[in-house]
Design a protein around this motif. Structure first.
Motif, PDB file in Angstrom:
ATOM      1  N   ILE A   4      -4.473  11.258  -9.103  1.00  0.00           N
ATOM      2  CA  ILE A   4      -4.387  11.147  -7.647  1.00  0.00           C
ATOM      3  C   ILE A   4      -5.422  10.167  -7.104  1.00  0.00           C
ATOM      4  CG2 ILE A   4      -4.633  12.391  -5.467  1.00  0.00           C
ATOM      5  CD1 ILE A   4      -3.607  14.888  -6.933  1.00  0.00           C
ATOM      6  N   GLU A   5      -6.652  10.275  -7.584  1.00  0.00           N
ATOM      7  CA  GLU A   5      -7.725   9.420  -7.073  1.00  0.00           C
ATOM      8  C   GLU A   5      -7.414   7.936  -7.269  1.00  0.00           C
ATOM      9  OE1 GLU A   5     -12.344   8.233  -8.125  1.00  0.00           O
ATOM     10  OE2 GLU A   5     -11.534  10.146  -8.829  1.00  0.00           O
ATOM     11  N   THR A   6      -6.982   7.568  -8.455  1.00  0.00           N
ATOM     12  CA  THR A   6      -6.684   6.154  -8.734  1.00  0.00           C
ATOM     13  C   THR A   6      -5.525   5.649  -7.890  1.00  0.00           C
ATOM     14  OG1 THR A   6      -7.558   6.221 -10.985  1.00  0.00           O
ATOM     15  CG2 THR A   6      -5.881   4.559 -10.527  1.00  0.00           C
ATOM     16  N   LEU A   7      -4.493   6.473  -7.716  1.00  0.00           N
ATOM     17  CA  LEU A   7      -3.329   6.057  -6.935  1.00  0.00           C
ATOM     18  C   LEU A   7      -3.678   5.853  -5.464  1.00  0.00           C
ATOM     19  CD1 LEU A   7      -0.711   8.434  -8.574  1.00  0.00           C
ATOM     20  CD2 LEU A   7      -0.844   5.947  -8.846  1.00  0.00           C
ATOM     21  N   LEU A   8      -4.469   6.758  -4.900  1.00  0.00           N
ATOM     22  CA  LEU A   8      -4.875   6.613  -3.504  1.00  0.00           C
ATOM     23  C   LEU A   8      -5.848   5.442  -3.326  1.00  0.00           C
ATOM     24  CD1 LEU A   8      -5.340  10.329  -2.365  1.00  0.00           C
ATOM     25  CD2 LEU A   8      -3.347   8.845  -2.090  1.00  0.00           C
ATOM     26  N   GLU A   9      -6.700   5.236  -4.312  1.00  0.00           N
ATOM     27  CA  GLU A   9      -7.622   4.106  -4.243  1.00  0.00           C
ATOM     28  C   GLU A   9      -6.869   2.779  -4.288  1.00  0.00           C
ATOM     29  OE1 GLU A   9     -11.697   2.452  -6.412  1.00  0.00           O
ATOM     30  OE2 GLU A   9     -10.609   4.159  -7.264  1.00  0.00           O
ATOM     31  N   GLU A  10      -5.810   2.735  -5.064  1.00  0.00           N
ATOM     32  CA  GLU A  10      -4.979   1.534  -5.117  1.00  0.00           C
ATOM     33  C   GLU A  10      -4.340   1.259  -3.762  1.00  0.00           C
ATOM     34  OE1 GLU A  10      -0.633   0.653  -6.928  1.00  0.00           O
ATOM     35  OE2 GLU A  10      -2.167   1.078  -8.435  1.00  0.00           O
ATOM     36  N   SER A  11      -3.829   2.303  -3.129  1.00  0.00           N
ATOM     37  CA  SER A  11      -3.223   2.149  -1.813  1.00  0.00           C
ATOM     38  C   SER A  11      -4.256   1.686  -0.791  1.00  0.00           C
ATOM     39  CB  SER A  11      -2.604   3.483  -1.380  1.00  0.00           C
ATOM     40  OG  SER A  11      -1.987   3.371  -0.122  1.00  0.00           O
ATOM     41  N   TYR A  12      -5.451   2.244  -0.883  1.00  0.00           N
ATOM     42  CA  TYR A  12      -6.541   1.865   0.023  1.00  0.00           C
ATOM     43  C   TYR A  12      -6.902   0.394  -0.165  1.00  0.00           C
ATOM     44  CZ  TYR A  12     -11.225   1.879   2.101  1.00  0.00           C
ATOM     45  OH  TYR A  12     -12.331   1.591   2.861  1.00  0.00           O
ATOM     46  N   ALA A  61      -7.494 -10.910  -8.314  1.00  0.00           N
ATOM     47  CA  ALA A  61      -8.087 -10.041  -9.331  1.00  0.00           C
ATOM     48  C   ALA A  61      -7.697  -8.589  -9.096  1.00  0.00           C
ATOM     49  CB  ALA A  61      -9.604 -10.199  -9.329  1.00  0.00           C
ATOM     50  N   ASP A  62      -7.679  -8.173  -7.821  1.00  0.00           N
ATOM     51  CA  ASP A  62      -7.239  -6.810  -7.501  1.00  0.00           C
ATOM     52  C   ASP A  62      -5.797  -6.579  -7.934  1.00  0.00           C
ATOM     53  OD1 ASP A  62      -9.665  -6.159  -6.397  1.00  0.00           O
ATOM     54  OD2 ASP A  62      -9.026  -6.444  -4.318  1.00  0.00           O
ATOM     55  N   GLU A  63      -4.940  -7.554  -7.621  1.00  0.00           N
ATOM     56  CA  GLU A  63      -3.526  -7.404  -7.968  1.00  0.00           C
ATOM     57  C   GLU A  63      -3.346  -7.366  -9.491  1.00  0.00           C
ATOM     58  OE1 GLU A  63      -1.909  -6.545  -5.644  1.00  0.00           O
ATOM     59  OE2 GLU A  63      -2.233  -7.708  -3.823  1.00  0.00           O
ATOM     60  N   SER A  64      -4.152  -8.121 -10.202  1.00  0.00           N
ATOM     61  CA  SER A  64      -4.054  -8.086 -11.669  1.00  0.00           C
ATOM     62  C   SER A  64      -4.469  -6.722 -12.203  1.00  0.00           C
ATOM     63  CB  SER A  64      -4.931  -9.187 -12.278  1.00  0.00           C
ATOM     64  OG  SER A  64      -6.308  -8.870 -12.190  1.00  0.00           O
ATOM     65  N   LYS A  65      -5.419  -6.093 -11.503  1.00  0.00           N
ATOM     66  CA  LYS A  65      -5.844  -4.749 -11.923  1.00  0.00           C
ATOM     67  C   LYS A  65      -4.758  -3.730 -11.643  1.00  0.00           C
ATOM     68  CE  LYS A  65      -8.786  -2.264 -13.986  1.00  0.00           C
ATOM     69  NZ  LYS A  65      -9.208  -2.604 -15.348  1.00  0.00           N
ATOM     70  N   HIS A  66      -4.111  -3.836 -10.490  1.00  0.00           N
ATOM     71  CA  HIS A  66      -2.999  -2.941 -10.191  1.00  0.00           C
ATOM     72  C   HIS A  66      -1.868  -3.125 -11.198  1.00  0.00           C
ATOM     73  CE1 HIS A  66      -5.248  -2.110  -6.706  1.00  0.00           C
ATOM     74  NE2 HIS A  66      -4.771  -3.053  -5.915  1.00  0.00           N
ATOM     75  N   ARG A  67      -1.652  -4.358 -11.604  1.00  0.00           N
ATOM     76  CA  ARG A  67      -0.646  -4.656 -12.629  1.00  0.00           C
ATOM     77  C   ARG A  67      -0.955  -3.911 -13.919  1.00  0.00           C
ATOM     78  NH1 ARG A  67      -0.871 -10.798 -14.460  1.00  0.00           N
ATOM     79  NH2 ARG A  67      -2.914 -10.045 -15.115  1.00  0.00           N
ATOM     80  N   GLU A  68      -2.191  -4.006 -14.350  1.00  0.00           N
ATOM     81  CA  GLU A  68      -2.611  -3.333 -15.583  1.00  0.00           C
ATOM     82  C   GLU A  68      -2.527  -1.818 -15.454  1.00  0.00           C
ATOM     83  OE1 GLU A  68      -6.814  -2.164 -17.469  1.00  0.00           O
ATOM     84  OE2 GLU A  68      -6.602  -4.309 -17.126  1.00  0.00           O
ATOM     85  N   VAL A  69      -3.025  -1.292 -14.335  1.00  0.00           N
ATOM     86  CA  VAL A  69      -3.060   0.167 -14.139  1.00  0.00           C
ATOM     87  C   VAL A  69      -1.663   0.759 -14.172  1.00  0.00           C
ATOM     88  CG1 VAL A  69      -3.556   1.983 -12.460  1.00  0.00           C
ATOM     89  CG2 VAL A  69      -5.252   0.196 -12.889  1.00  0.00           C
ATOM     90  N   ASN A  70      -0.742   0.161 -13.450  1.00  0.00           N
ATOM     91  CA  ASN A  70       0.597   0.747 -13.368  1.00  0.00           C
ATOM     92  C   ASN A  70       1.380   0.583 -14.665  1.00  0.00           C
ATOM     93  OD1 ASN A  70       1.438   1.838 -10.519  1.00  0.00           O
ATOM     94  ND2 ASN A  70       0.052   0.120 -10.165  1.00  0.00           N
ATOM     95  N   HIS A  71       1.205  -0.527 -15.351  1.00  0.00           N
ATOM     96  CA  HIS A  71       1.845  -0.654 -16.661  1.00  0.00           C
ATOM     97  C   HIS A  71       1.270   0.380 -17.630  1.00  0.00           C
ATOM     98  CE1 HIS A  71       4.623  -3.833 -16.098  1.00  0.00           C
ATOM     99  NE2 HIS A  71       3.741  -4.808 -15.935  1.00  0.00           N
ATOM    100  N   THR A  72      -0.030   0.635 -17.525  1.00  0.00           N
ATOM    101  CA  THR A  72      -0.653   1.639 -18.397  1.00  0.00           C
ATOM    102  C   THR A  72      -0.154   3.039 -18.062  1.00  0.00           C
ATOM    103  OG1 THR A  72      -2.662   0.297 -18.614  1.00  0.00           O
ATOM    104  CG2 THR A  72      -2.848   2.633 -19.142  1.00  0.00           C
ATOM    105  N   LEU A  73      -0.132   3.382 -16.779  1.00  0.00           N
ATOM    106  CA  LEU A  73       0.347   4.712 -16.379  1.00  0.00           C
ATOM    107  C   LEU A  73       1.809   4.901 -16.759  1.00  0.00           C
ATOM    108  CD1 LEU A  73      -1.307   5.142 -12.839  1.00  0.00           C
ATOM    109  CD2 LEU A  73      -2.115   5.957 -15.071  1.00  0.00           C
ATOM    110  N   GLY A  89       0.789  -1.221   0.000  1.00  0.00           N
ATOM    111  CA  GLY A  89       0.000   0.000   0.000  1.00  0.00           C
ATOM    112  C   GLY A  89       0.820   1.270   0.000  1.00  0.00           C
ATOM    113  N   VAL A  90       2.139   1.150   0.018  1.00  0.00           N
ATOM    114  CA  VAL A  90       3.001   2.339   0.067  1.00  0.00           C
ATOM    115  C   VAL A  90       3.131   3.052  -1.278  1.00  0.00           C
ATOM    116  CG1 VAL A  90       5.329   3.177   0.595  1.00  0.00           C
ATOM    117  CG2 VAL A  90       4.270   1.449   2.048  1.00  0.00           C
ATOM    118  N   PRO A  91       3.388   2.365  -2.399  1.00  0.00           N
ATOM    119  CA  PRO A  91       3.623   3.074  -3.669  1.00  0.00           C
ATOM    120  C   PRO A  91       2.496   4.011  -4.083  1.00  0.00           C
ATOM    121  CG  PRO A  91       4.265   0.777  -3.879  1.00  0.00           C
ATOM    122  CD  PRO A  91       3.567   0.904  -2.562  1.00  0.00           C
ATOM    123  N   GLY A  92       1.252   3.544  -4.001  1.00  0.00           N
ATOM    124  CA  GLY A  92       0.133   4.399  -4.396  1.00  0.00           C
ATOM    125  C   GLY A  92       0.018   5.632  -3.530  1.00  0.00           C
ATOM    126  N   MET A  93       0.263   5.478  -2.233  1.00  0.00           N
ATOM    127  CA  MET A  93       0.193   6.620  -1.321  1.00  0.00           C
ATOM    128  C   MET A  93       1.296   7.632  -1.605  1.00  0.00           C
ATOM    129  SD  MET A  93      -1.355   8.144   1.079  1.00  0.00           S
ATOM    130  CE  MET A  93      -2.540   6.877   1.527  1.00  0.00           C
TER     131      MET A  93
END
Length: 360
Positions: A192-200, A306-318, A167-171
């Motif tokens: 900002i919203e997506t990054l904080l939501e990922e950390s949450y 499934a959550d981790e796979s979404k974080h994988r996709e989001v960060n590769h996209t960003l 939860g540290v990187p997104g924060m």
């Protein structure tokens, strides 16, 4: 677990002593005390000597227990999640696959090497030696199982440690972009919203596991040290190259998907019997809106994977976008909704991320 075999190993004297002890405290008769409860005491007398493990956790068994119960207040009934979780279907969660994005640029290669180094350190700290187990299993399956087999306790140690730093990187990224937006007096374009939501979301993973396992002093010390180093390292890294950090997190989430996929496979193979019928805690049921009949430990791991796979996709996209000018594609409205595009849920999965030309 209460073991009759372990109980019978104790001497007759120790059984009588245990029975007398229970009798003196509870006022029970001799016939009721010479049985299940005295044998439980004998087991716990010998368990620390037999295991000889470091104090990663003080949890005596895998049964769910309220390690941090809800605090009752006079007026507040409950606190809703800050970011409601999107609903996943069983088909979407079953479609999650292990994937890897090839490192193409120098920045990508730096991020990948950093993840490999961290993976080695985490494996060492949590006793996770899957690759060695696979290699030895080809020659001597019995020896591999005895030396490297992962059990419920080892996996839980790994999960708690992994989620405590995930939860540290997104924060860090959200905080820096927040300050950057105010300093430059410009919009952030929704990042900002997506990054904080990922950390949450990662913190919710941790809270869920903590409902089932209470870390001991050694684990808490490890988390404290890791978080201190982790936060400061990511802080300076994001100032230097946000793109590299997003790629780094994308590769890190690839490893998380692998870890949870192996846990699910071990449950299916019968190697984790204590988790087969273990029910997910209430905090998980509420957060993921888990339906009746689908609230086992396996179901919980499916949601987290499934959550981790979404974080994988989001960060590769960003990591593929212009870090200063491009809008966040996960909170944007698209002109042509008929075409596949990034979403908060799993409607259009892209394991290795969306390329900039596809969405911008």
């Amino acid at each position: 677990m209460i073991s009759t075999r372990a109980a019978t190993r104790g001497s007759l004297a120790s059984k009588r002593a245990s029975a007398q002890l229970l009798k003196s405290f509870n006022g029970l008769t001799t016939s009721t005390t010479i049985g299940l409860r005295p044998s439980f005491i004998v087991v716990h007398q010998f368990e620390p000597i037999a295991t000889g493990r470091r104090n990663f956790t003080t949890t005596p068994n895998p049964n769910i227990k309220e390690f941090f119960p809800k605090k009752e207040t006079e007026r507040v009934r409950r606190t809703e999640a800050a970011w409601p979780h999107p609903v996943y279907t069983p088909e979407q969660m079953n479609a999650v696959v292990v994937a890897h994005r090839e490192a193409k640029t120098y920045s990508d290669k730096v991020a990948l090497i950093a993840v490999k180094v961290l993976r080695w350190g985490l494996d060492l700290a949590t006793g996770y030696k899957h690759d060695k187990a696979v290699a030895m299993n080809k020659k001597d399956p019995a020896a591999a199982n005895q030396k490297y087999a992962m059990n419920e306790r080892k996996y839980m140690i790994r999960n708690v440690f992994l989620e405590s730093v995930a939860g540290v990187p997104g924060m860090v990224a959200g905080m820096l972009r927040h300050l950057h937006s105010m300093r430059r007096m410009k919009r952030d374009n929704g990042w900002i919203e997506t990054l904080l939501e990922e950390s949450y979301n990662e913190r919710m993973h941790l809270l869920t596991f903590l409902k089932m396992s209470q870390p001991g002093p050694f684990m808490r010390l490890m988390v404290l040290g890791a978080q201190g180093v982790w936060f400061n390292a990511l802080f300076f890294a994001y100032l230097i190259s946000p793109r590299t950090v997003h790629r780094f997190v994308g590769y890190l989430e690839e490893e998380a998907v692998i870890t949870y996929t192996r846990q699910i496979a071990d449950i299916d193979a019968g190697r984790l019997p204590e988790w087969e019928k273990l029910e997910a805690p209430e905090i998980a049921v509420d957060y993921w809106k888990m339906p009746e009949g689908h609230r086992t430990m396996r179901d919980l791991l499916m949601y987290i994977r499934a959550d981790e796979s979404k974080h994988r996709e989001v960060n590769h996209t960003l990591g593929n976008l212009n870090q200063k000018e491009d809008p966040n594609p996960y909170v944007s409205e698209y002109k042509d909704l008929a075409k596949p595009h990034p979403t908060k849920g799993l409607a259009h999965m892209r394991p290795t991320g969306w390329e900039r030309s596809e969405i911008i």
